[in-house]
Each structure stands twice: as structure tokens, then as C-alpha cells.
Design a protein around this motif. Structure first.
Motif, PDB file in Angstrom:
ATOM      1  N   PRO A   1       0.841  -1.194   0.000  1.00 13.78           N
ATOM      2  CA  PRO A   1       0.000   0.000   0.000  1.00 13.78           C
ATOM      3  C   PRO A   1       0.879   1.248   0.000  1.00 13.78           C
ATOM      4  CG  PRO A   1      -0.677  -1.543   1.727  1.00 13.78           C
ATOM      5  CD  PRO A   1       0.648  -2.025   1.200  1.00 13.78           C
ATOM      6  N   GLY A   2       0.519   2.214  -0.806  1.00 23.66           N
ATOM      7  CA  GLY A   2       1.324   3.437  -0.897  1.00 23.66           C
ATOM      8  C   GLY A   2       0.425   4.635  -1.130  1.00 23.66           C
ATOM      9  N   PHE A   3       1.058   5.784  -1.251  1.00 20.58           N
ATOM     10  CA  PHE A   3       0.276   7.013  -1.396  1.00 20.58           C
ATOM     11  C   PHE A   3      -0.061   7.341  -2.856  1.00 20.58           C
ATOM     12  CE2 PHE A   3       3.103   7.781   2.383  1.00 20.58           C
ATOM     13  CZ  PHE A   3       2.107   7.572   3.335  1.00 20.58           C
ATOM     14  N   ILE A   4       0.812   6.915  -3.764  1.00 17.74           N
ATOM     15  CA  ILE A   4       0.744   7.415  -5.138  1.00 17.74           C
ATOM     16  C   ILE A   4       0.113   6.379  -6.084  1.00 17.74           C
ATOM     17  CG2 ILE A   4       2.133   8.264  -7.069  1.00 17.74           C
ATOM     18  CD1 ILE A   4       2.094  10.200  -4.775  1.00 17.74           C
ATOM     19  N   ARG A   5      -0.938   6.799  -6.760  1.00 15.07           N
ATOM     20  CA  ARG A   5      -1.646   5.899  -7.677  1.00 15.07           C
ATOM     21  C   ARG A   5      -0.749   5.356  -8.773  1.00 15.07           C
ATOM     22  NH1 ARG A   5      -3.583   6.995 -12.633  1.00 15.07           N
ATOM     23  NH2 ARG A   5      -3.126   9.203 -12.301  1.00 15.07           N
ATOM     24  N   VAL A   6       0.017   6.242  -9.430  1.00 12.26           N
ATOM     25  CA  VAL A   6       0.768   5.758 -10.592  1.00 12.26           C
ATOM     26  C   VAL A   6       1.891   4.804 -10.210  1.00 12.26           C
ATOM     27  CG1 VAL A   6       0.213   7.741 -12.043  1.00 12.26           C
ATOM     28  CG2 VAL A   6       2.302   7.776 -10.680  1.00 12.26           C
ATOM     29  N   ASP A   7       2.266   4.782  -8.933  1.00 14.18           N
ATOM     30  CA  ASP A   7       3.279   3.832  -8.489  1.00 14.18           C
ATOM     31  C   ASP A   7       2.658   2.555  -7.910  1.00 14.18           C
ATOM     32  OD1 ASP A   7       5.213   5.642  -9.172  1.00 14.18           O
ATOM     33  OD2 ASP A   7       5.444   6.455  -7.139  1.00 14.18           O
ATOM     34  N   ALA A   8       1.330   2.501  -7.887  1.00 14.36           N
ATOM     35  CA  ALA A   8       0.676   1.387  -7.184  1.00 14.36           C
ATOM     36  C   ALA A   8       0.759   0.081  -7.958  1.00 14.36           C
ATOM     37  CB  ALA A   8      -0.778   1.736  -6.918  1.00 14.36           C
ATOM     38  N   ASP A   9       0.762  -1.031  -7.222  1.00  8.71           N
ATOM     39  CA  ASP A   9       0.688  -2.362  -7.816  1.00  8.71           C
ATOM     40  C   ASP A   9      -0.763  -2.647  -8.217  1.00  8.71           C
ATOM     41  OD1 ASP A   9      -0.729  -3.767  -5.439  1.00  8.71           O
ATOM     42  OD2 ASP A   9       0.930  -2.597  -4.558  1.00  8.71           O
ATOM     43  N   GLU A  10      -0.977  -3.769  -8.907  1.00  9.38           N
ATOM     44  CA  GLU A  10      -2.319  -4.039  -9.443  1.00  9.38           C
ATOM     45  C   GLU A  10      -3.330  -4.422  -8.368  1.00  9.38           C
ATOM     46  OE1 GLU A  10      -2.529  -7.449 -12.115  1.00  9.38           O
ATOM     47  OE2 GLU A  10      -0.821  -8.373 -11.126  1.00  9.38           O
ATOM     48  N   VAL A  11      -2.862  -4.783  -7.166  1.00 11.65           N
ATOM     49  CA  VAL A  11      -3.790  -5.122  -6.088  1.00 11.65           C
ATOM     50  C   VAL A  11      -4.356  -3.850  -5.443  1.00 11.65           C
ATOM     51  CG1 VAL A  11      -4.057  -6.293  -3.853  1.00 11.65           C
ATOM     52  CG2 VAL A  11      -2.579  -7.287  -5.626  1.00 11.65           C
ATOM     53  N   THR A  12      -3.479  -2.909  -5.174  1.00 12.56           N
ATOM     54  CA  THR A  12      -3.935  -1.696  -4.478  1.00 12.56           C
ATOM     55  C   THR A  12      -4.478  -0.622  -5.421  1.00 12.56           C
ATOM     56  OG1 THR A  12      -1.655  -0.855  -4.506  1.00 12.56           O
ATOM     57  CG2 THR A  12      -2.346  -2.043  -2.538  1.00 12.56           C
ATOM     58  N   TYR A  13      -4.082  -0.690  -6.697  1.00  9.28           N
ATOM     59  CA  TYR A  13      -4.473   0.344  -7.661  1.00  9.28           C
ATOM     60  C   TYR A  13      -5.990   0.601  -7.672  1.00  9.28           C
ATOM     61  CZ  TYR A  13      -3.700   3.235 -11.835  1.00  9.28           C
ATOM     62  OH  TYR A  13      -3.611   4.281 -12.721  1.00  9.28           O
ATOM     63  N   PRO A  14      -6.804  -0.444  -7.745  1.00 11.43           N
ATOM     64  CA  PRO A  14      -8.253  -0.178  -7.804  1.00 11.43           C
ATOM     65  C   PRO A  14      -8.768   0.588  -6.588  1.00 11.43           C
ATOM     66  CG  PRO A  14      -7.795  -2.460  -8.402  1.00 11.43           C
ATOM     67  CD  PRO A  14      -6.508  -1.891  -7.881  1.00 11.43           C
ATOM     68  N   LEU A  15      -8.133   0.412  -5.439  1.00 11.51           N
ATOM     69  CA  LEU A  15      -8.597   1.135  -4.250  1.00 11.51           C
ATOM     70  C   LEU A  15      -8.317   2.629  -4.392  1.00 11.51           C
ATOM     71  CD1 LEU A  15      -7.431  -1.542  -1.641  1.00 11.51           C
ATOM     72  CD2 LEU A  15      -9.793  -1.051  -2.358  1.00 11.51           C
ATOM     73  N   HIS A  16      -7.183   2.966  -5.025  1.00  7.46           N
ATOM     74  CA  HIS A  16      -6.912   4.371  -5.343  1.00  7.46           C
ATOM     75  C   HIS A  16      -8.020   4.923  -6.251  1.00  7.46           C
ATOM     76  CE1 HIS A  16      -2.648   4.801  -3.914  1.00  7.46           C
ATOM     77  NE2 HIS A  16      -2.621   3.494  -4.098  1.00  7.46           N
ATOM     78  N   VAL A  17      -8.381   4.137  -7.249  1.00 10.57           N
ATOM     79  CA  VAL A  17      -9.347   4.601  -8.249  1.00 10.57           C
ATOM     80  C   VAL A  17     -10.745   4.732  -7.649  1.00 10.57           C
ATOM     81  CG1 VAL A  17     -10.576   3.884 -10.341  1.00 10.57           C
ATOM     82  CG2 VAL A  17      -8.073   3.791 -10.257  1.00 10.57           C
ATOM     83  N   ILE A  18     -11.140   3.742  -6.864  1.00 11.89           N
ATOM     84  CA  ILE A  18     -12.498   3.769  -6.295  1.00 11.89           C
ATOM     85  C   ILE A  18     -12.664   4.994  -5.387  1.00 11.89           C
ATOM     86  CG2 ILE A  18     -14.087   2.546  -4.760  1.00 11.89           C
ATOM     87  CD1 ILE A  18     -12.927  -0.090  -6.000  1.00 11.89           C
ATOM     88  N   LEU A  19     -11.628   5.303  -4.615  1.00 13.03           N
ATOM     89  CA  LEU A  19     -11.683   6.503  -3.783  1.00 13.03           C
ATOM     90  C   LEU A  19     -11.909   7.754  -4.645  1.00 13.03           C
ATOM     91  CD1 LEU A  19     -11.312   8.158  -1.180  1.00 13.03           C
ATOM     92  CD2 LEU A  19      -8.826   8.055  -1.556  1.00 13.03           C
ATOM     93  N   ARG A  20     -11.149   7.862  -5.731  1.00 20.16           N
ATOM     94  CA  ARG A  20     -11.298   9.024  -6.618  1.00 20.16           C
ATOM     95  C   ARG A  20     -12.690   9.064  -7.256  1.00 20.16           C
ATOM     96  NH1 ARG A  20      -6.270   7.788  -5.957  1.00 20.16           N
ATOM     97  NH2 ARG A  20      -4.476   9.114  -6.492  1.00 20.16           N
ATOM     98  N   TYR A  21     -13.180   7.898  -7.620  1.00 24.07           N
ATOM     99  CA  TYR A  21     -14.522   7.803  -8.218  1.00 24.07           C
ATOM    100  C   TYR A  21     -15.568   8.344  -7.247  1.00 24.07           C
ATOM    101  CZ  TYR A  21     -18.789   5.325  -9.795  1.00 24.07           C
ATOM    102  OH  TYR A  21     -20.069   4.984 -10.184  1.00 24.07           O
ATOM    103  N   GLN A  22     -15.467   7.931  -5.984  1.00 27.03           N
ATOM    104  CA  GLN A  22     -16.439   8.395  -4.983  1.00 27.03           C
ATOM    105  C   GLN A  22     -16.292   9.894  -4.735  1.00 27.03           C
ATOM    106  OE1 GLN A  22     -15.079   5.620  -2.055  1.00 27.03           O
ATOM    107  NE2 GLN A  22     -16.636   4.061  -2.565  1.00 27.03           N
TER     108      GLN A  22
END
Lengths: 500, 500
Positions: free
Chosen positions: B347-368
Motif C-alpha cells: 500500500p502506498g500514497f501514489i496511484r501511478v506507483d501502485a501495484d495491481e492489487v492496491t491500484y483499484p482502491l486508489h481509483v475507487i476513492l477518486r470515483y467516490q
């Protein structure tokens, strides 16, 4: 100053848009010539055609004619630059509207086809296959010339010339070229005689790493004041200066066996680039902010290349740097030899390879031939014979084939009749402007020998570059040099350089 | 087939011109991001604005509305592709005409300003200074959403989404994202638990020469079938795939201390590029020939990067080549370590550095958050707090500042609300499409291990790329995979890769 609701300010907006479109096209053209993958060419042609067509439509809108008419009543409120801008707008508009759009399109298709066929014909040394499409181009260019001739009230050839060098006429060119023609053949003979007994010129031995050649070019460009925040140096098959004044894209090419041509080529293009970068910043998007014409443009490249960079003073600065960059050693690298290398005079077949003594003879021949082609005195079928005879008469050489003869240049296949004379007008102007600068700049020689070019470039900025198109070529030259353009300085320069 | 005088064929001509203009803009945009000298940016902005304005004018001409209306009576004479093209034309037209031109212009200026301020604010970690201009962008984007909502008869958020992924709605996204949200946090916990006891991942030691990194990227691009006659690889600060299908300009960036990110970045962009190069050649200049949408586009980049290139089978082919290119030696270069390097989950702070497991959680937060911003449930002032809370809830990390928080992405400052979900829709689609391909292609594993990707890329060409926009994203995915888009394959992929 006119408010935002005047016809003039409305025109400024329209011409700013045209400038953005032509700037976009300039960058795309540069891209095609430098880095575009081959498979992109069809799409690129569509992009450039769309931009060109849109520009033509914008200029041909009836409102533009109305606005130009209305602006006549606003001239009392316009300053000198705005008045000059209006004149340039009108000149562009009349070139765009003088010719029927169908003829423009037919000409555009004919030249595209002829250019393509020319590439093949040149490779195959086969002029015959080019005849039909070249005839079509000459015919359609002739019809454009007639249409403009009728609209502008000038001769067809002058009407074509006006596109490349506004205001220039054959009547102005003829005495200048006659002067050179009376002078050059004898002068060339004298130079060749004198060189007969000179020791052989030594060619520095390569290979010369491309990276080092580029580094050397960049070093000299920097010394000359090229602004890399507003431009780049890249590679293309045919070196050119493209882009826009805020983003000048100049190109060169490198031969690993010979650094000399690329270096002078880069310096030549740097002369063009300095002109572009020195155009008035506040008029960037307007016609009055553009370079004055092809003759003055060529004068700036030739001033940097021929007047400055091939001079003994410049080479005193440059030779140690060249030698150090390539780790050169031996007699070929001595300044005397480098100088003689750069001042070699030899009649040859190819214009772009010609030295400054023989170059005008190549140009004058083309000038005579293209006038004859346009008037119908010469038919395309007879071009090779006329060309070869002209080369024998002017330079004493006999092209062994058309590839080394009338197939060497792309100008006529691309419909550019009226362009050639600007090369030699530029050479004469370069000599005249350089002499004037040298007379006015204290310590110019010392500056040059020390690699300090600011005084020269600032003089050019002040007297040429920053004027944009605010005055005619004639007045710019008159004001900068104290006299109208003539062959005197060019002849004196040649005598000084090659016979003293 | 319609003759040249039909409304449909007239529309085709107009859209071909629009395609040429947007293609020109795409190359100019690439140029700005890669090689343009800094001083060219103002003029470039003018060029791009002129192209955009002209395109808008062409689409907004009353004749276009009339022609689209007339074309309705010609549908009996149109084939499926032409009908689909007409649908795409109508969709572009309605997006262009739904919004008042003054609002478009105000939005364009507000986003330009906000993007500039964002660059500063991000560097200075200063969200407060961004608030006024970001509020303005959110406000104007909201007005555009309302205008389109009224015109299209859909919710404001869906109207924005439609621009990036035509036909997609929040109602389609919600169940998919809910599914992932129910799955990922626990799954992530399991993966992190399991990794606790794993040996440390070794970082191969650099420096890694840029030229070698590029050579490696080119080697893999070639293996994947990237057509270098129709594209290039260059460098930019933010990697992207630009240009046009006939001339795909993809970019990457190199860090001399770490080759791993650049390599996967290049492979990611190659996935985008293969989609562009595989679009139907005969429809290049028409809307129906364009890529279907951002979700499907991202599915192609993630299929190549995540599904293929980070797989054990691909690395069996790639690792010896990577090791040889950098002359690697030692445990860090062994395939097991390279594989674990490329499958690191953290888990990290930056979306573009995220792995494929955590990436969707970055995106879902932004979507909401972006839905809440658009509806007014969240005001810009409260964004940092909402962001940080969301990160704690979703990923258990607490951004120490806004630079590592809500200031990291350019999307909202540039007015792109409705874009983020396409990343994760793409990830799900990638898994689903890859599974379908793997089930249909005999010997896919053996092919991959041998560096033979033709079977995979041809399958993608046939089932995805060559369809252009002739069908909806839904039908393309249904036809290619036998089922509608869902999270099943993505979850199964993650389980297979990280927990077995």
C-alpha cells in the motif's frame, strides 16, 4: 490606437489564427523531414492539406475583403507598424484571392505528382518520364502567373517573383545579374589560373564521429547567439531552417568522412535561424512580423556562412576548436589548409555544392531558363539541351547526364518559378550588409578572432532582423548600407578574398 | 453504398477533415511533451487552441445538424460500418453542440489556469492556493455536465463519463466497484500476511545506461509486434501514447538507478500502441475507426503489462535478455527475484506507483470523491480531509501531506471528471480478455516462454483492435469473452498470482 471593434483589429485576429495554423504546419513539416516514421507520410499529407485548405478558406472569406476595404478609412488611427501590417495583410490576401480555387487545387495536385515523379526520374537519370508532368506544372504555374499578372498589373514572371521576394521585379534583377555575368567568368578564370600553382589542398582524415560533429556545431551556434530555449538542431536529408520564430528548428546532416560541409551547413542555417529569432517579438502573430523575403533571408544565412564563417578571422577562432574536437594532427589541420579547404573554387555541375564564385552562374542560368519556360520561348522537351549549353557557356563544364544537369533541383517540379534569383540577390546583399556592419562596428575583426559575435549579431538585429516586414527589402538595405542593392560589395568581396 | 452526393458521404468528408486536424494536434501535443524547447510553449498553445477552435466550428456548423438529420433517410443504403460511423458522428456532434460555446471557452481557460497553478501547488505542497481555481473548474465542469445531462437525458456524472467511455454509466460501474471493494481489502491483508515471511526482494544494482534501457525496450516492443514504420519510442516526463494510428508516438522515461519501472512502463504503452496500430486501416479518418473508449484502451495496456509482461511465463523469456543487456550477475538477477520484484504488493500514497492489487482502491476513492464533488456533497475545501480519510479506510495509509495526497493527479485540475473509473474498468477487462484469449489460443504459454507473441496479438487484433468503434464496449467484451464485463476474472487472476 484602434479599439477592439475596428476592421483593423478584426483583421489582426484573423491573421493571428492564420499564423497559428501556418506555425502548426511548419512544425509538422519539420517533423516529416526529421523524425517521422515512413508510414506516417500519407496521414501527414492529409494533415498539411487540411491546414492549407483551412487557411485558404479563412483568407478567402468575403468578410476579409470587406474588412480590408473598411480598414482604409481607419488609417489615420494606425501607427506605422499597423499600417505596414495592413499592407502585408493586403499582399497576402491578394495572392490568395487572385487565383481561382480550382486552379490552385489543380496546381497543388500537379506539383505533388511531379515532385514524386522527379524523385524517381532523378534517381533513374530519366528526364523523359518527367516531361508530361513537368509540362503540366509549367503550364499551370503559367496560368497562375497570368491570373496574378492581370490582378496585380505586373508581368507574369514578376507576379511569381512577388511571392518569394515581394516588390522585386525582373527589371531590378536584370542589371544586377548582367553586372555579375560581365564580371564572373573572367574573374573565375583568374582565380583558377592563380590556384594552378598553389600546393594541393589536404583533406583531414576521418572518420569524424557524428556526436563530435554535432557538439562542434552546437558550440558555434551558441557562440553566434542561437537561443536554444527557442530552437533545436536536428538531422535531415536536406538541411533547412523550419519551425517558427519562437521555436526555430534547424537541421543539418553529417558525413562521417568529411566534417567540413556539415559544419558550414550548420552555420548557414544558423544565419537563417538568427534572422527568425530576431524578428520583432510583439509582431510574432502578424504578417508584418515575418521575415521580409527570401532574398533578405538568404542574405542572413550567407552573411554568417560566406562572409563571416569562411573568413580568415573567423577561422582563426574556429580552427583550434575544430582541431581539438577531432583530435586532429598534421598539416591538413593547420589553419592555412583549413582556410584553403573552405575557400576552394572549382566549376562543377551541382548548384548546392558550388562555391560562392561559381554559384551565381548556376543561378543566372536557371533564371534565364525559367523565364523562357514561363514565356513559352523554351519548351520542357528542350530543357536538357538548353541547360547543358548554358552550363558550357557559363562554367565551361558539360553535364554528363541530366541527374547532374537539369534534374538536380526540386524547384521547378514543385512549381517554384521565381525563387532561384533570390539566392544570388541574397549573396550580393550579404556582402553589402557585411561591409556596412564592418564599417560601423568598432573592433569587429578583434571580436571575431576572439569568438565574440555579439556586436555583429546585435547590429544585424537592429538593422535587419527586428524590422520584420515593416519596410521593403529595398529600404531595409538602403537604410542599413547607405545605398541600394548592387553588385559592388559582392565583387569587391570576391576580389579581396580570392585575388589578393 | 452511398454515392458521393449523399448526406452521409458529405459527413464523411467533414469528419475526415476533423480527423486530420485532431491528428495534427496529436503530433503537436507529442512534440510539446518530448522535444519542444521551453520557449515554444506559448506559440504552441496558440496553435493547439486554433486547431481546437476550428474543429469546434466545423462540427457546430448548421449544415452538420442538417446532414445528420438527412442521413437518417439514407440508412437503408448504408452497411454496418457506415451505420456505426453515423452513430459515432452523431455522438461527437452532440458532445460538441450540447454545451454553449461561451461555457466551453470559460472552461478551457479555467482548466488551463488551474493546471498551471496545480503544477506550482503540487511542488509547494500548498492545496490552499489551488482552492479558488479548482472550485471554478469543478463549478464549470458541473455546468457542462448539467448541459449534457439535459441534452442526453442522463445523469450529470454519466454525461461526463460518456466522453471517456461512451455508453458507460455509474449504474454499470457501481456493482463492479462494490464487488472489488468487498474483495480487495481482505485480499490485500492476506497477501501482505503471506509476504511477511518471504525473503527480502533484492534490487539489481545500477547504474543502468539509458541507451541499454532503450535498447531493451525496443527489443521487447519489436517482439510484441510494434510496427516501427508507424511509430516511435521517445522520452517524456510523463510516459504516454500519443500521435495517430499511422504514426504512434509512445514515450517512456529512464532512471539510471532502476530499469524496472521504465521497462514495464514501455510495455504498458506498447499495449496502448498495439491497439492504435491495430485499428481498422480503411476507417482511419472516420470516428468509427477510432479506439472504442478509455476503458478498453486501458485494458489493452494492462493486458500487455499486467497480464502478460509480469507473468512468470513472460519473465522466463525476458529475464535472460534483461540480465544479458545489463551484464547482471548475482542473486538479484535470478528469475525468482525478478519475478518478485515485478509482483511486489505494498500500500502506498501514489496511484501511478501502485501495484495491481492496491491500484483499484486508489481509483475507487477518486470515483467516490469526484461524484461527491460534482453533486456538491463535497466542497473543494474539504477535499484533503476526505481524501486522507479515504486513504486510511481503503489502504490503511495516512498521506503525510497533500503532495502525496489529493494534489498528486492532474485530472481534476484539467477538468477530467469521469476519467478515473476507466483505469479499473480497464484492469478488469484486461483480466477477462486475457483469460478468454488464453482459453482459445493453443500453446499460448509455450509461445510466450519462447518470446512468440504473434498468436496473442493477432487474437487481440481480431477480437478487439480491428473492431474500432463499430460496436459498443459491452458488445466487444461480450463477444470476445462470452460474458459481460465483471470482476470475476480479475479477482481470479489476483488469487492465482498472489495467493497460490
Amino acid at each position: 490606437m484602434p479599439g477592439s471593434s475596428t476592421a483593423y483589429s478584426n483583421l489582426e485576429k484573423r491573421f493571428a489564427r492564420l499564423s497559428a495554423l501556418s506555425g502548426a504546419a511548419a512544425i509538422l513539416h519539420w517533423d516529416s523531414a526529421t523524425i517521422m516514421p515512413s508510414g506516417g507520410s500519407d496521414a501527414r499529407a492529409e494533415q498539411l492539406a487540411a491546414l492549407s485548405l483551412l487557411s485558404h478558406e479563412i483568407l478567402n472569406k468575403p468578410e476579409v475583403a470587406d474588412l480590408l476595404e473598411q480598414a482604409k478609412s481607419e488609417t489615420a488611427n494606425l501607427n506605422d507598424w499597423q499600417l505596414a501590417n495592413l499592407t502585408e495583410m493586403r499582399n497576402r490576401w491578394r495572392h490568395a484571392t487572385a487565383v481561382d480555387p480550382d486552379l490552385v487545387e489543380a496546381h497543388s495536385h500537379a506539383t505533388s505528382r511531379c515532385e514524386m515523379e522527379w524523385r524517381e526520374a532523378r534517381i533513374n537519370n530519366d528526364f523523359d518520364t518527367l516531361i508530361p508532368s513537368l509540362k503540366e506544372v509549367v503550364h499551370l504555374t503559367g496560368r497562375i502567373a497570368e491570373a496574378k499578372s492581370a490582378a496585380f498589373g505586373m508581368s507574369p514572371y514578376d507576379a511569381l517573383l512577388d511571392e518569394y521576394e515581394p516588390g522585386c521585379t525582373a527589371a531590378m534583377i536584370d542589371p544586377l545579374f548582367n553586372d555579375l555575368q560581365a564580371f564572373l567568368p573572367n574573374f573565375l578564370g583568374d582565380v583558377l589560373d592563380r590556384n594552378k600553382n598553389a600546393p594541393p589542398i589536404l583533406q583531414p582524415e576521418g572518420p569524424f564521429d557524428e556526436t563530435l560533429q554535432k557538439q562542434l556545431g552546437l558550440e558555434f551556434m551558441t557562440a553566434l547567439g542561437f537561443d536554444f530555449d527557442h530552437g533545436r538542431l536536428d538531422i535531415s536529408h536536406h538541411p533547412f531552417t523550419g519551425g517558427i520564430p519562437d521555436d526555430v528548428r534547424l537541421t543539418t546532416r553529417y558525413e562521417t568522412g568529411d566534417f567540413t560541409q556539415s559544419l558550414m551547413g550548420t552555420l548557414h542555417e544558423t544565419g537563417h535561424a538568427l534572422y527568425e529569432q530576431g524578428l520583432p517579438k510583439e509582431w510574432r502573430s502578424q504578417p508584418v512580423g515575418a521575415a521580409r523575403g527570401m532574398a533578405l533571408h538568404e542574405s542572413q544565412s550567407l552573411l554568417i556562412e560566406m562572409q563571416l564563417s569562411r573568413s580568415a578571422d573567423f577561422l582563426a577562432f574556429a580552427q583550434p576548436r575544430i582541431k581539438a574536437m577531432f583530435n586532429g594532427d598534421g598539416a591538413a589541420w593547420e589553419i592555412e589548409n583549413i582556410e584553403r579547404l573552405y575557400l576552394k573554387v572549382e566549376p562543377g555541375f551541382i548548384r548546392v555544392d558550388a562555391d560562392e564564385v561559381t554559384y551565381p552562374l548556376h543561378v543566372i542560368l536557371r533564371y534565364q531558363l525559367e523565364k523562357a519556360l514561363l514565356s513559352g520561348d523554351l519548351v520542357v522537351e528542350d530543357l536538357p539541351a538548353a541547360w547543358n549549353k548554358g552550363m558550357r557557356d557559363a562554367l565551361g563544364v558539360n553535364p554528363p547526364n541530366d541527374r547532374l544537369g537539369c534534374l538536380q533541383d526540386i524547384h521547378w517540379p514543385s512549381g517554384a518559378i521565381g525563387y532561384f534569383p533570390t539566392y544570388t540577390l541574397g549573396a550580393m546583399a550579404a556582402a553589402q550588409i557585411y561591409r556596412a556592419a564592418a564599417a560601423e562596428i568598432p573592433d569587429l575583426v578583434e571580436n571575431i578572432r576572439a569568438g565574440q559575435f555579439t556586436s555583429l549579431v546585435e547590429w544585424l538585429r537592429r538593422n535587419i532582423h527586428s524590422l520584420g516586414s515593416s519596410q521593403s527589402t529595398e529600404s531595409i538595405i538602403q537604410a542599413a548600407t547607405g545605398r541600394p542593392l548592387n553588385a559592388h560589395a559582392f565583387k569587391a568581396h570576391l576580389r579581396d578574398r580570392y585575388l589578393t
